[in-house]
Design a protein around this motif. Structure first.
Motif, PDB file in Angstrom:
ATOM      1  N   ALA A 175      -8.476  -5.881   4.240  1.00 60.62           N
ATOM      2  CA  ALA A 175      -9.266  -4.672   3.963  1.00 60.62           C
ATOM      3  C   ALA A 175      -8.699  -3.473   4.719  1.00 60.62           C
ATOM      4  N   ALA A 176      -8.352  -3.682   5.987  1.00 62.60           N
ATOM      5  CA  ALA A 176      -7.772  -2.586   6.772  1.00 62.60           C
ATOM      6  C   ALA A 176      -6.408  -2.192   6.227  1.00 62.60           C
ATOM      7  N   ALA A 177      -5.608  -3.165   5.793  1.00 61.05           N
ATOM      8  CA  ALA A 177      -4.305  -2.849   5.210  1.00 61.05           C
ATOM      9  C   ALA A 177      -4.461  -2.079   3.908  1.00 61.05           C
ATOM     10  N   LEU A 178      -5.471  -2.428   3.125  1.00 53.68           N
ATOM     11  CA  LEU A 178      -5.720  -1.728   1.872  1.00 53.68           C
ATOM     12  C   LEU A 178      -6.143  -0.278   2.116  1.00 53.68           C
ATOM     13  N   VAL A 179      -7.048  -0.089   3.065  1.00 49.95           N
ATOM     14  CA  VAL A 179      -7.504   1.278   3.386  1.00 49.95           C
ATOM     15  C   VAL A 179      -6.357   2.094   3.984  1.00 49.95           C
ATOM     16  N   GLY A 180      -5.617   1.511   4.926  1.00 47.61           N
ATOM     17  CA  GLY A 180      -4.497   2.228   5.540  1.00 47.61           C
ATOM     18  C   GLY A 180      -3.398   2.555   4.548  1.00 47.61           C
ATOM     19  N   GLY A 181      -3.037   1.589   3.707  1.00 49.73           N
ATOM     20  CA  GLY A 181      -2.000   1.830   2.700  1.00 49.73           C
ATOM     21  C   GLY A 181      -2.428   2.874   1.679  1.00 49.73           C
ATOM     22  N   THR A 202      -4.635   5.286   2.129  1.00 50.23           N
ATOM     23  CA  THR A 202      -4.654   6.589   2.802  1.00 50.23           C
ATOM     24  C   THR A 202      -3.244   7.141   2.970  1.00 50.23           C
ATOM     25  N   GLY A 203      -2.304   6.289   3.363  1.00 53.83           N
ATOM     26  CA  GLY A 203      -0.919   6.726   3.523  1.00 53.83           C
ATOM     27  C   GLY A 203      -0.310   7.193   2.209  1.00 53.83           C
ATOM     28  N   LEU A 204      -0.543   6.438   1.126  1.00 59.27           N
ATOM     29  CA  LEU A 204      -0.021   6.850  -0.170  1.00 59.27           C
ATOM     30  C   LEU A 204      -0.666   8.143  -0.657  1.00 59.27           C
ATOM     31  N   GLY A 205      -1.953   8.284  -0.430  1.00 56.89           N
ATOM     32  CA  GLY A 205      -2.635   9.517  -0.829  1.00 56.89           C
ATOM     33  C   GLY A 205      -2.107  10.723  -0.080  1.00 56.89           C
ATOM     34  N   LEU A 206      -1.902  10.588   1.228  1.00 54.04           N
ATOM     35  CA  LEU A 206      -1.357  11.703   2.014  1.00 54.04           C
ATOM     36  C   LEU A 206       0.078  12.021   1.620  1.00 54.04           C
ATOM     37  N   ALA A 207       0.878  10.986   1.328  1.00 56.92           N
ATOM     38  CA  ALA A 207       2.259  11.220   0.894  1.00 56.92           C
ATOM     39  C   ALA A 207       2.283  11.949  -0.445  1.00 56.92           C
ATOM     40  N   ALA A 208       1.418  11.546  -1.389  1.00 54.61           N
ATOM     41  CA  ALA A 208       1.362  12.227  -2.686  1.00 54.61           C
ATOM     42  C   ALA A 208       0.904  13.670  -2.521  1.00 54.61           C
ATOM     43  N   LEU A 209      -0.048  13.911  -1.625  1.00 53.33           N
ATOM     44  CA  LEU A 209      -0.517  15.272  -1.371  1.00 53.33           C
ATOM     45  C   LEU A 209       0.597  16.127  -0.775  1.00 53.33           C
ATOM     46  N   LEU A 210       1.365  15.572   0.140  1.00 53.96           N
ATOM     47  CA  LEU A 210       2.461  16.308   0.762  1.00 53.96           C
ATOM     48  C   LEU A 210       3.567  16.624  -0.245  1.00 53.96           C
ATOM     49  N   VAL A 211       3.923  15.651  -1.073  1.00 55.79           N
ATOM     50  CA  VAL A 211       4.955  15.879  -2.081  1.00 55.79           C
ATOM     51  C   VAL A 211       4.487  16.915  -3.095  1.00 55.79           C
ATOM     52  N   ASP A 212       3.212  16.841  -3.480  1.00 59.77           N
ATOM     53  CA  ASP A 212       2.690  17.809  -4.441  1.00 59.77           C
ATOM     54  C   ASP A 212       2.624  19.214  -3.851  1.00 59.77           C
ATOM     55  N   ALA A 213       2.355  19.330  -2.560  1.00 58.87           N
ATOM     56  CA  ALA A 213       2.221  20.649  -1.942  1.00 58.87           C
ATOM     57  C   ALA A 213       3.573  21.333  -1.769  1.00 58.87           C
ATOM     58  N   TYR A 214       4.617  20.590  -1.424  1.00 57.86           N
ATOM     59  CA  TYR A 214       5.895  21.214  -1.094  1.00 57.86           C
ATOM     60  C   TYR A 214       6.980  21.005  -2.144  1.00 57.86           C
ATOM     61  N   ARG A 215       6.859  19.999  -2.975  1.00 59.09           N
ATOM     62  CA  ARG A 215       7.917  19.649  -3.933  1.00 59.09           C
ATOM     63  C   ARG A 215       9.259  19.615  -3.222  1.00 59.09           C
TER      64      ARG A 215
END
Length: 193
Positions: free
Chosen positions: A93-99, A101-114
């Motif tokens: 469960a912790a690995a699922l939440v952490g993974g 969250t990490g993927l969501g933040l990475a997608a947000l960063l890539v979308d913000a800066y391209r």
């Protein structure tokens, strides 16, 4: 790719790998030592980025003080140092939440800066950094020092089994200083007939 890029990637891999080992190991002291390795790799990354002051603050404050405080608290409280089966929980469960969250933040960063180039500010100096720290960030530093002091005092109180227990001859929780049965020693209240 320059030599600094290769060094940053190697130190980043070391920091991430030792960070994973911090949360994956079942031995508390080993987790503290992996944390030293992770924070040391982060200080090395600061050195590669020519932020020497931040690197040495990282070494002095985090590696030197916080990890020593952690290991000191473990030894002082007589916490179980080896593997503890009763504290293990399923980690999926912790690995699922952490993974996630990490993927969501990475997608947000890539979308913000391209792939746009970002203008970097001019290089900081120790004078400018000290000015920022001691004008804007004094209160968080002081709060952190009080928090660490409270943790150390709490570790000392937890490690002393004699705190809170009545001494011989003092009244216990029941209000009398006599043995559990009450009355005088040897007096069984007339029950031995």
């Amino acid at each position: 790719m320059t030599g600094a890029d290769v060094l940053l990637l190697a130190l980043g891999a070391l920091a991430v790998g030792s960070g994973v080992l911090v949360v994956a190991t079942r031995h508390l002291v080993r987790a503290g030592l992996y944390l030293v390795l992770c924070l040391g790799a982060l200080a090395g990354m600061y050195l590669v980025l020519t932020a020497e002051l931040v690197a040495w603050v990282q070494v002095l404050i985090y590696v030197g003080a916080v990890v020593v405080l952690l290991l000191f608290a473990v030894m002082l409280t007589r916490a179980p140092i080896g593997a503890s089966d009763d504290l293990d929980r399923p980690g999926w469960a912790a690995a699922l939440v952490g993974g996630g969250t990490g993927l969501g933040l990475a997608a947000l960063l890539v979308d913000a800066y391209r792939w746009t180039a970002v203008e970097l500010p001019e290089a900081g100096t120790a004078e400018r950094l000290g000015d920022q720290i001691f004008r804007s960030w004094v209160l968080p530093f002081e709060v952190l020092s009080v928090l660490l002091l409270a943790a150390l005092v709490g570790a000392i109180v937890i490690s002393r089994p004699d705190i809170g227990r009545p001494k011989a001859g003092e009244p216990g929780p029941g209000g009398s200083g006599t043995a559990v049965g009450g009355g005088r020693p040897g007096d069984d209240g007339g029950r031995s007939r």
